[in-house]
Design a protein around this motif. Structure first.
Motif, PDB file in Angstrom:
ATOM      1  N   GLY A  33       0.979  -1.369   0.058  1.00 33.44           N
ATOM      2  CA  GLY A  33       0.078  -0.276   0.008  1.00 33.44           C
ATOM      3  C   GLY A  33       0.857   1.345   0.038  1.00 33.44           C
ATOM      4  N   LYS A  34       0.256   2.244  -0.643  1.00 32.94           N
ATOM      5  CA  LYS A  34       1.051   3.767  -0.617  1.00 32.94           C
ATOM      6  C   LYS A  34       1.646   4.000   0.792  1.00 32.94           C
ATOM      7  N   LEU A  35       0.639   4.020   1.789  1.00 32.61           N
ATOM      8  CA  LEU A  35       1.120   4.420   3.250  1.00 32.61           C
ATOM      9  C   LEU A  35       2.177   3.473   3.952  1.00 32.61           C
ATOM     10  N   ALA A  36       1.874   2.242   3.642  1.00 30.50           N
ATOM     11  CA  ALA A  36       3.134   1.389   4.106  1.00 30.50           C
ATOM     12  C   ALA A  36       4.435   1.562   3.386  1.00 30.50           C
ATOM     13  N   THR A  37       4.145   1.557   2.143  1.00 26.28           N
ATOM     14  CA  THR A  37       5.380   1.910   1.294  1.00 26.28           C
ATOM     15  C   THR A  37       6.286   2.917   1.756  1.00 26.28           C
ATOM     16  N   VAL A  90       3.628  -8.635   3.800  1.00 28.32           N
ATOM     17  CA  VAL A  90       2.491  -9.223   3.437  1.00 28.32           C
ATOM     18  C   VAL A  90       1.468  -8.525   2.548  1.00 28.32           C
ATOM     19  N   THR A  91       1.103  -9.003   1.490  1.00 24.79           N
ATOM     20  CA  THR A  91      -0.038  -8.365   0.791  1.00 24.79           C
ATOM     21  C   THR A  91      -0.897  -9.614   0.290  1.00 24.79           C
ATOM     22  N   PRO A  92      -2.184  -9.757   0.781  1.00 24.68           N
ATOM     23  CA  PRO A  92      -2.864 -10.979   0.480  1.00 24.68           C
ATOM     24  C   PRO A  92      -2.842 -11.341  -1.052  1.00 24.68           C
TER      25      PRO A  92
END
Length: 699
Positions: free
Chosen positions: A66-70, A87-89
Motif C-alpha cells: 500500500g502507498k502508506l506502508a511503502t 504481506v499483501t494477500p
C-alpha cells in the motif's frame, strides 16, 4: 445462563454457532480462530515483554504494498529499522527489495518477525488482520488505523485473552518506537527523536510528539516510546506501558500522557504509588492529562475520549497522579524541563544528597510544573449533551426499540425510586459490562455505581443477574423480570452494535419497568463496515449544530463550547490532533482565556483542511481571535503555514489570527508566515502565543 446473541460481523469467514438470548431472533455466526494454548501460569499479561523492541527487532508490514506502508517502510529502513519484508494477500515476490508473501503464516515461517505493523485501512478489515497475526503467533502486533468498529474490537479482545504469545498495541495508535535502537513501528515523526533516557507512555499522538521534541530540546532524548492510542479498548494501556518502561534498562525517567475516558489513568496512578513504595530508587515520572475543559458528554476527537457515569474526570486523574508522586504539567512543551529537574533531584537523592523544592517526597508542588491547582473531584456526565463519535437516538425511538425486543417502556410517572441500569464497556477488563446504581441522585450515583463485566462471547449468566438485583436493592420477586430486561438490553447491545444502553428503572408489583432510556450506537460499524443502516437512518442532522455536521463531512471534529450568548468564549481554536486540541483548551484556560470551540483538523491536516477550519470557526460570532496551534508531526509546519496564508487571503477574516507552529519544518512554516506580509501573529512558544491570543480576545 443468559446466552449471548449473534452478531454478523464478518460473514465471509468460517462460522461457528453461538447461543442466543431468550426472546431474540435466531443466532447467526461469528468467525473462529485457533490460538496458542495458555498454561495456568501464563496469560495475555505475560506478553508485555514483547513491547521491548530495539536494534535487532525484525519488523514486517501487513498491507506492505500500500502507498502508506511503502512510504513508511522506506523511511523506517533509512532510519535504521530492521524491516524484513511484508504481506499483501494473494501476492508473492519482492517489494522495496524485500520478500513479499501472500499470508502472515507464510511470512512468519520465512521471515521470523518479532513485530508486525498493520497498515490496513479501517474499511479493509483491520480486525481480521489482527486475528491473522495473532493466529500466526507474531509476538507484537501494532494496529495504527482508527475508526475500527467497537464490537469487532470486543471480539478481538475476547480472543486475545485466550492466548499468551501475542501482544496488541492499538488500534488508533501512533505506534511503538525505540530511539536508542532505531526501531520504529508506526507513524512517529523521526526528526523529533534522539537517542536518550526518557521513556514515553501516551494516549495522544500529537501530545507525545511534542513531548518527545521537548525532551530532545532539554538534551534528554528518548529510549522507548509506547503510543497506546486513543481507542476505547486499546490492546495495551497506560499502566501496562509503565510496567515495561519501569524495567527498561535505557530508561531513567518517564513521561506519562493521558486524557479523559475510562479508569486507565487511575489504574496507572495506583500502580505508580505501589511502584514508588516498593522500589528503592524509582524512576521519576512527569505527567499530563488532557480534557480538563472537555465539553461534558461529548467525544473529544479520540474514540475513547469521553466519560460515562462513575468514571473519573480529568481533575480526579490529575489529583490521583499527584498523590502518587507524579509531577504534573499543563503543556507538553514543559515536560523536558520538568523531567530534567526531576532527574537532577533523583541524582542528588541517590547519591546521598537532600532533595530540595519544588519536589518534596516526589509530590508535585506549585512551581514551573503547575500552572493551576485544580479541584479534586469526579463529576457525573451531563445528560443533556450528545456524543457525536457515536449515534444517540431519541428516547421515544429507544422505547420503540425496547418494545421490539419484548420490554415495555414508558415515561416516568413520578412514582417509585428510579435506579440506574445500563450496558456499557468496561475498559479495564476490555469487555462489556452492566453498570448499576441503586440511585440516580447526582450526589450519590457516582459513589454507588458498580460494574459487572461479562465475557463478550459467553454473555451474562444468572449469577451475575442475582448480584445486580442485590446491588440495585430490588425486591425478591423481581428476579425473572430483571432477567428479561437484562436479556433484552443484551440482545440490543449485540444485534445493533451499541456502545451504551442507559436506562432508569423502577420496581412495581414485582416487575422491573424502564422509565427512561438513552441509547448510543457505534458509528464506526456503519461508516467503516456498512452495518446497522437501520439504526443509523434514525439520525436527524437537522437537530444538530449545522457547523458541526458540515465539519464532519470534511473529517474535521468541531465542538462548540459554551452557550451561544456566552461572549467570554471568544477564542476560536484550530489544532491538529485530538489530544493537542484538548490540551489547548486546558492551557488557554490556565492562562486566563476561554475557547469558543474544540476543533481537531486531524493528525494529517492539509492546507485545504486549515482553510475549511477557518471558515467554520469564523461562523461563530463570538470569536474575536483565531488561535492556530500546530505541532508538526505527520503534519508539516510549512503545509500548515501555506494553509493559514491561503485561508487569510481568500476569507479575509474579520478577526486577528495568532499562529503557533512547532515540530516538522517549523522554521519553514514560520518563514512563510513572516514573508506573507499579512497581519498574522506568529510564535513558536505556546505561552507567548496564548498570551497574545488572550490579549487580542479582550479577556
Amino acid at each position: 445462563m443468559l446466552p449471548r446473541p449473534s452478531l454478523p460481523l464478518r460473514p465471509c469467514r468460517s462460522p461457528r454457532s453461538l447461543p442466543r438470548l431468550s426472546g431474540t431472533s435466531q443466532p447467526t455466526t461469528l468467525p473462529r480462530r485457533a490460538f496458542s494454548a495458555t498454561g495456568p501460569s501464563q496469560d495475555y499479561a505475560s506478553t508485555l515483554k514483547n513491547l521491548r523492541i530495539g536494534k535487532h527487532t525484525r519488523v514486517m508490514f501487513q498491507g506492505f504494498t500500500g502507498k502508506l506502508a511503502t512510504a513508511n517502510a522506506a523511511e523506517s529502513i533509512a532510519w535504521g529499522t530492521n524491516v524484513v519484508g511484508g504481506v499483501t494477500p494473494g501476492r508473492t515476490g519482492e517489494h522495496l527489495g524485500l520478500p513479499l508473501l501472500p499470508t502472515v503464516q507464510d511470512a512468519v515461517e520465512r521471515l521470523r518477525p518479532d513485530v508486525t505493523g498493520i497498515y490496513v485501512a479501517a474499511h479493509q478489515d483491520v480486525p481480521g488482520a489482527v486475528e491473522e497475526a495473532v493466529a500466526a503467533e507474531v509476538p507484537l502486533v501494532v494496529a495504527v488505523a482508527e475508526h475500527i468498529p467497537l464490537h469487532d474490537m470486543l471480539r478481538v479482545h475476547a480472543m486475545l485473552k485466550t492466548q499468551s504469545r501475542s501482544r496488541l498495541v492499538g488500534a488508533n495508535s501512533p505506534g511503538v518506537i525505540s530511539a536508542t535502537g532505531r526501531c520504529r513501528v508506526g507513524f512517529q515523526p523521526l526528526p523529533c527523536f534522539a537517542p536518550g533516557k526518557i521513556g514515553v507512555a501516551a494516549k495522544s499522538g500529537t501530545l507525545s510528539y511534542e513531548c518527545v521534541a521537548s525532551t530532545t530540546r532539554a538534551g534528554l532524548g528518548q529510549s522507548l516510546c509506547i503510543g497506546v492510542g486513543g481507542d476505547i479498548l486499546p490492546g495495551t494501556d497506560l499502566r501496562e506501558a509503565l510496567m515495561v518502561l519501569a524495567e527498561e534498562e535505557d530508561t531513567e525517567g518517564i513521561a506519562l500522557i493521558g486524557e479523559i475516558g475510562g479508569w486507565g489513568e487511575m489504574e496507572a496512578a495506583q500502580w505508580i504509588k505501589e511502584y514508588n513504595a516498593r522500589t528503592a530508587n524509582p524512576k521519576p515520572i512527569v505527567g499530563l492529562i488532557g480534557g480538563v475543559h472537555a465539553a461534558p458528554g461529548r467525544v473529544m476527537g479520540h474514540a475513547g475520549a469521553f466519560t460515562v457515569l462513575g468514571e473519573p474526570d480529568a481533575r480526579a486523574n490529575i489529583a490521583a497522579l499527584e498523590a502518587a508522586g507524579v509531577t504534573m504539567v499543563n503543556h507538553p512543551s514543559k515536560i523536558g524541563d520538568a523531567l530534567k529537574a526531576r532527574l537532577a533531584e533523583h541524582t542528588k537523592t541517590t547519591s546521598g544528597g537532600q532533595p530540595s523544592s519544588p519536589f518534596k517526597s516526589g509530590v508535585q508542588q506549585r512551581g514551573i510544573h503547575t500552572a493551576v491547582r485544580r479541584a479534586r473531584t469526579t463529576q457525573p456526565r451531563s445528560p443533556q449533551h450528545q456524543q457525536k463519535r457515536h449515534l444517540y437516538i431519541r428516547e421515544d425511538q429507544a422505547f420503540d426499540l425496547l418494545r421490539q425486543y419484548g420490554v415495555t417502556a414508558a415515561e416516568y410517572s413520578g412514582k417509585g425510586t428510579r435506579r440506574f441500569l445500563a450496558i456499557s464497556i468496561d475498559r479495564s477488563t476490555r469487555s462489556p459490562c452492566i453498570v448499576a446504581s441503586p440511585t440516580t441522585e447526582p450526589d450519590l450515583a457516582v459513589s454507588q455505581t458498580k460494574r459487572f463485566p461479562f465475557d463478550y462471547n459467553r454473555g451474562l449468566d444468572g449469577l451475575q443477574a442475582n448480584r445486580i438485583a442485590e446491588h440495585l436493592k430490588l425486591g425478591p420477586r423481581t428476579g425473572d423480570s430483571l432477567r428479561k430486561v437484562l436479556g433484552s438490553l443484551a440482545a440490543i447491545f449485540y444485534d445493533k452494535e451499541a456502545f451504551l444502553l442507559e436506562t432508569r428503572v423502577v420496581e412495581r408489583l414485582g416487575e422491573v419497568k424502564i422509565v427512561n432510556a438513552r441509547f448510543g450506537f457505534d458509528d464506526a460499524a456503519h461508516r467503516t463496515a456498512n452495518r446497522q443502516a437501520d439504526i443509523h437512518a434514525l439520525r436527524d442532522p437537522a437537530a444538530e449544530d449545522p457547523a458541526e455536521v458540515e465539519a464532519e463531512r470534511d473529517a474535521i471534529v468541531l465542538i462548540r463550547l459554551g452557550s451561544s450568548d456566552d461572549r467570554s468564549c471568544s477564542i476560536g481554536t484550530v489544532v491538529n490532533g485530538a489530544g493537542l486540541a484538548m490540551n489547548t483548551l486546558d492551557a488557554l484556560a490556565d492562562a486566563g482565556g476561554r475557547a469558543a470551540n474544540f476543533l481537531d483538523t486531524g493528525g494529517k491536516a492539509t492546507s485545504e483542511t486549515v482553510k475549511k477550519s477557518f471558515e467554520l470557526v469564523l461562523r461563530d460570532e463570538r470569536v474575536r481571535v483565531i488561535f492556530v496551534n500546530i505541532f508538526g508531526g505527520l503534519t508539516r509546519g510549512d503545509m500548515i503555514a501555506r494553509g493559514v496564508v491561503l485561508a487569510f487571503e481568500e476569507l479575509r477574516p474579520r478577526v486577528p489570527v495568532v499562529v503557533r507552529i512547532r515540530g516538522t519544518n517549523e522554521a519553514e512554516g514560520q518563514r512563510i508566515i513572516a514573508e506573507s506580509g499579512l497581519p498574522i501573529y506568529a510564535f513558536d512558544d505556546f505561552e507567548e502565543a496564548a498570551a497574545k491570543a488572550i490579549e487580542l480576545s479582550g479577556q
